[in-house]
Write a protein that holds these residues in place. Structure first.
Motif, short mmCIF file in Angstrom:
data_model
loop_
_atom_site.label_atom_id
_atom_site.label_comp_id
_atom_site.label_asym_id
_atom_site.label_seq_id
_atom_site.Cartn_x
_atom_site.Cartn_y
_atom_site.Cartn_z
N GLU A 94 0.74 12.40 5.07
CA GLU A 94 0.04 12.52 6.35
C GLU A 94 -1.18 13.42 6.20
N ARG A 113 6.64 -1.61 7.44
CA ARG A 113 6.75 -0.39 6.63
C ARG A 113 8.06 -0.37 5.87
N GLU A 173 0.88 -1.17 0.00
CA GLU A 173 0.00 0.00 0.00
C GLU A 173 0.91 1.22 0.00
N PRO A 174 1.04 1.93 -1.14
CA PRO A 174 1.99 3.05 -1.21
C PRO A 174 1.63 4.19 -0.27
N TYR A 175 2.65 4.72 0.39
CA TYR A 175 2.48 5.84 1.32
C TYR A 175 2.22 7.10 0.50
N SER A 215 -1.58 8.64 8.76
CA SER A 215 -0.97 8.29 7.47
C SER A 215 -2.03 7.93 6.44
N ARG A 216 -1.75 8.30 5.19
CA ARG A 216 -2.66 7.99 4.08
C ARG A 216 -1.94 7.07 3.10
N PHE A 217 -2.64 6.02 2.65
CA PHE A 217 -2.06 5.02 1.76
C PHE A 217 -2.91 4.87 0.50
N GLY A 277 7.82 4.55 3.94
CA GLY A 277 6.58 4.72 4.71
C GLY A 277 5.45 3.84 4.22
N SER A 278 5.59 3.24 3.03
CA SER A 278 4.53 2.37 2.49
C SER A 278 4.33 1.18 3.41
N ARG A 279 3.10 0.68 3.43
CA ARG A 279 2.75 -0.46 4.26
C ARG A 279 2.88 -1.73 3.41
#
Length: 97
Positions: A13, A74, A8-10, A18-20, A62-64
């Motif tokens: 914020e 991450r 899930e690409p970061y 955080s937004r993905f 920062g991606s999950r």
């Protein structure tokens, strides 16, 4: 490429955290070996896993990432390895927390 991970690409914020981006399944090779790597901020941090994926794989710091074991982690850093036309295994190396 024996494994699959979900990335899930970061995206940044927000006021809620955080937004993905949308999750994408990526064929790769997972190496669960601990090593020290340098974060984008210049700090030495410990990486618990490394994913080797095809060139062009997008996974900004920062991606999950969900590993085959189910562990969610991450991205610390990403490195493109391109031989520039030489007969080398071009790939993306993704270091994870």
């Amino acid at each position: 490429m024996r494994h699959e991970v979900t990335i899930e690409p970061y995206l940044g914020e927000t006021s809620k955290g955080s937004r993905f981006g949308a999750a994408a399944t990526v064929r790769c090779f997972v190496d669960e070996q601990t090593r020290t790597v340098r974060s984008p901020g210049g700090d030495d941090v410990t990486s618990g896993s490394t994913v080797f994926a095809d060139p062009g794989t997008q996974a900004p710091p920062g991606s999950r990432v969900r590993l085959p074991s189910g562990r969610v982690t991450r991205v610390i850093q990403l490195a493109d390895h391109d031989g520039g036309g030489l007969p080398t295994p071009d790939h993306v190396e993704i270091h994870l927390e």
